[in-house]
Enzyme design. Structure first.
Site, PDB file in Angstrom:
ATOM      1  N   GLU A  88       0.824  -1.207   0.000  1.00  0.00           N
ATOM      2  CA  GLU A  88       0.000   0.000   0.000  1.00  0.00           C
ATOM      3  C   GLU A  88       0.857   1.257   0.000  1.00  0.00           C
ATOM      4  O   GLU A  88       1.884   1.316   0.681  1.00  0.00           O
ATOM      5  CB  GLU A  88      -0.932  -0.002   1.217  1.00  0.00           C
ATOM      6  CG  GLU A  88      -1.915  -1.153   1.190  1.00  0.00           C
ATOM      7  CD  GLU A  88      -2.742  -1.259   2.465  1.00  0.00           C
ATOM      8  OE1 GLU A  88      -2.878  -0.226   3.157  1.00  0.00           O
ATOM      9  OE2 GLU A  88      -3.235  -2.359   2.752  1.00  0.00           O
ATOM     10  N   CYS A 105       5.067  -7.372   8.132  1.00  0.00           N
ATOM     11  CA  CYS A 105       5.931  -6.757   9.144  1.00  0.00           C
ATOM     12  C   CYS A 105       6.155  -7.751  10.273  1.00  0.00           C
ATOM     13  O   CYS A 105       5.244  -8.508  10.638  1.00  0.00           O
ATOM     14  CB  CYS A 105       5.277  -5.487   9.692  1.00  0.00           C
ATOM     15  SG  CYS A 105       6.288  -4.616  10.915  1.00  0.00           S
ATOM     16  N   CYS A 109       2.903  -5.205  16.002  1.00  0.00           N
ATOM     17  CA  CYS A 109       2.136  -4.263  16.821  1.00  0.00           C
ATOM     18  C   CYS A 109       0.693  -4.754  16.927  1.00  0.00           C
ATOM     19  O   CYS A 109       0.052  -5.048  15.919  1.00  0.00           O
ATOM     20  CB  CYS A 109       2.181  -2.866  16.210  1.00  0.00           C
ATOM     21  SG  CYS A 109       3.848  -2.173  16.064  1.00  0.00           S
ATOM     22  N   CYS A 112      -2.120  -3.128  14.790  1.00  0.00           N
ATOM     23  CA  CYS A 112      -1.835  -2.902  13.370  1.00  0.00           C
ATOM     24  C   CYS A 112      -2.216  -4.119  12.533  1.00  0.00           C
ATOM     25  O   CYS A 112      -1.842  -5.251  12.869  1.00  0.00           O
ATOM     26  CB  CYS A 112      -0.350  -2.587  13.187  1.00  0.00           C
ATOM     27  SG  CYS A 112       0.150  -2.368  11.467  1.00  0.00           S
ATOM     28  N   GLY A 150       5.349  -2.329   6.943  1.00  0.00           N
ATOM     29  CA  GLY A 150       6.699  -2.757   7.267  1.00  0.00           C
ATOM     30  C   GLY A 150       7.408  -1.863   8.268  1.00  0.00           C
ATOM     31  O   GLY A 150       6.994  -0.729   8.523  1.00  0.00           O
ATOM     32  N   GLU A 151       8.478  -2.393   8.859  1.00  0.00           N
ATOM     33  CA  GLU A 151       9.363  -1.650   9.753  1.00  0.00           C
ATOM     34  C   GLU A 151      10.635  -1.326   8.977  1.00  0.00           C
ATOM     35  O   GLU A 151      11.438  -2.225   8.686  1.00  0.00           O
ATOM     36  CB  GLU A 151       9.674  -2.485  10.992  1.00  0.00           C
ATOM     37  CG  GLU A 151      10.866  -2.030  11.818  1.00  0.00           C
ATOM     38  CD  GLU A 151      10.827  -0.553  12.216  1.00  0.00           C
ATOM     39  OE1 GLU A 151      11.892   0.087  12.176  1.00  0.00           O
ATOM     40  OE2 GLU A 151       9.736  -0.051  12.574  1.00  0.00           O
ATOM     41  N   SER A 180      10.537   6.385   9.461  1.00  0.00           N
ATOM     42  CA  SER A 180       9.838   5.983  10.679  1.00  0.00           C
ATOM     43  C   SER A 180      10.432   4.679  11.198  1.00  0.00           C
ATOM     44  O   SER A 180      10.788   3.787  10.427  1.00  0.00           O
ATOM     45  CB  SER A 180       8.351   5.783  10.381  1.00  0.00           C
ATOM     46  OG  SER A 180       7.672   5.272  11.506  1.00  0.00           O
ATOM     47  N   SER A 203       8.126   5.689  16.694  1.00  0.00           N
ATOM     48  CA  SER A 203       6.874   5.147  17.219  1.00  0.00           C
ATOM     49  C   SER A 203       7.018   4.942  18.715  1.00  0.00           C
ATOM     50  O   SER A 203       7.737   4.042  19.159  1.00  0.00           O
ATOM     51  CB  SER A 203       6.555   3.818  16.523  1.00  0.00           C
ATOM     52  OG  SER A 203       6.339   4.015  15.144  1.00  0.00           O
ATOM     53  N   LEU A 204       6.343   5.770  19.481  1.00  0.00           N
ATOM     54  CA  LEU A 204       6.454   5.726  20.942  1.00  0.00           C
ATOM     55  C   LEU A 204       5.273   4.972  21.546  1.00  0.00           C
ATOM     56  O   LEU A 204       5.433   3.943  22.177  1.00  0.00           O
ATOM     57  CB  LEU A 204       6.546   7.147  21.491  1.00  0.00           C
ATOM     58  CG  LEU A 204       6.934   7.312  22.956  1.00  0.00           C
ATOM     59  CD1 LEU A 204       8.276   6.669  23.250  1.00  0.00           C
ATOM     60  CD2 LEU A 204       6.962   8.803  23.337  1.00  0.00           C
ATOM     61  N   CYS A 322      -3.766   1.430   7.222  1.00  0.00           N
ATOM     62  CA  CYS A 322      -2.606   0.667   6.754  1.00  0.00           C
ATOM     63  C   CYS A 322      -2.787  -0.837   6.935  1.00  0.00           C
ATOM     64  O   CYS A 322      -3.060  -1.319   8.024  1.00  0.00           O
ATOM     65  CB  CYS A 322      -1.351   1.138   7.491  1.00  0.00           C
ATOM     66  SG  CYS A 322       0.152   0.563   6.697  1.00  0.00           S
TER      67      CYS A 322
END
Length: 348
Positions: A88, A105, A109, A112, A150-151, A180, A203-204, A322
């Site tokens: 995407e 990913c 998370c 997500c 993805g990370e 990110s 990303s906190l 996402c």
């Protein structure tokens, strides 16, 4: 495919560095490879000229629009890769583009959709920048954020190679390239070595280490305070504020204790807090807070000296946050497959 493979292909045909740069610029601007004035000084070698149709076809095949989903806050694209898989991208307001760096990913998370099936494969650097070339055939792109599927830190070499090209031949200002990450320390080790200096989004999601481990189960085990200190060092070195990402989930990280924690961590820091109310996903137990509560949190942080922006996850109005587009398509593909099997069994 990675960017170096494209360069090697051109060099094998006799392209000089000036030819290589010209062709990469044309591709990244979404133009035909042979676009622009043809003078004696920039004439392409005959072998390169003859190979342009095949090369252009191969480059366009790296990323094609499978479907478009316009929304109030941008148009989400389901982008088909050369192997038939899909990721995407999002055409954001103010000439922005959000790109994916992985298919799936591994961070997992819990809020997500992208990570529910784990990591399927990495994207090559050419597949990452191909999303920009594709978007530029549709409209102007002056900012690229690496915040899609993805990370990025888990595909770091490809991502950094893409950033270097976009910040040079892609003519995107360094501050408009936003990387990110959930907080992989390798990012902080590599960024100072780069010619192109991107902005950084971290990303906190919570100020509590234990809760962060629950929300981001396979992210690096790093204390939120340490992550902020690493971010602050890069903010001062690069001259760009850190964008802290906080997915706001009702009853999880929207309490007064978290507001106090944010103030404690970010007071005096060169930072922007992006509060993003959770995008409701079928099958997940989490809920987004009310609009009133989200606005109250942002106002409270502002009053207490933390620059805060209340944002919306692109695609919420079309149920296309996402990972949701790809997930829906995959689910539909399974349904169609089962229907075909049932039809064959019935016919037999």
């Amino acid at each position: 495919m990675n960017i170096d493979a494209i360069r090697q292909r051109l060099r094998a045909l006799g392209a000089r560095p000036s030819h290589e740069a010209r062709l990469l610029r044309a591709w990244l601007q979404g133009r035909a490879l042979d676009a622009g004035p043809r003078t004696e000084s920039n004439r392409l070698p005959k072998a390169v000229q003859a190979a342009l149709p095949e090369l252009e076809s191969d480059l366009r095949a790296l990323a094609r629009v499978r479907s478009e989903h316009p929304g109030e806050d941008g148009t989400r694209l389901l982008v088909e890769l050369a192997d038939g898989q899909a990721v995407e991208s999002v055409l954001l307001p103010r000439d922005g583009l959000c790109v994916s760096t992985q298919l799936g990913c591994a961070v997992g998370c819990v809020f997500c959709m992208t990570g529910r099936d784990g990591l399927l494969r990495q994207l090559g650097s050419a597949e990452i920048v191909a999303q920009v070339a594709l978007a530029r055939r549709l409209r102007r792109v002056h900012k690229v954020v690496f915040m899609g599927m993805g990370e990025p830190a888990h595909n770091l070499e490809a991502v950094l190679e893409a950033i270097e090209l976009l910040g040079t031949e892609g003519a995107i200002p360094h501050k408009n390239l936003v990387l990110s990450t959930v907080g992989d320390v390798r990012v902080f080790e590599r960024l100072p070595q780069m010619r192109v200096k991107p902005a950084l989004a971290l990303s906190l999601h919570t100020t509590k280490a234990e809760l962060r481990a629950q929300l981001l189960p396979r992210a690096p085990r790093i204390e939120p305070a340490e992550l902020v200190e690493l971010g602050e060092a890069w903010a001062r070195a690069s001259g760009y504020p850190i964008q802290y990402q906080w997915t706001l989930i009702e009853g999880i990280n929207d309490g007064e204790d978290e507001i106090d924690g944010i103030v404690r961590l970010l007071a005096g820091k060169y930072a922007v807090m992006n509060m993003i109310p959770f995008n409701t996903v079928d099958g997940l137990r989490y809920r987004r807070p009310s609009a009133e509560r989200a606005a109250e949190i942002a106002r409270t942080l502002h009053r207490r000296g933390i620059l805060t922006k209340l944002r919306q996850s692109a695609g919420q109005d079309v149920d296309a946050g996402c990972g949701q587009l790809r997930a829906r398509e995959s689910q539909l593909a399974f349904v169609r497959r089962d229907e075909k099997r049932a039809a064959r069994a019935s016919a037999g």
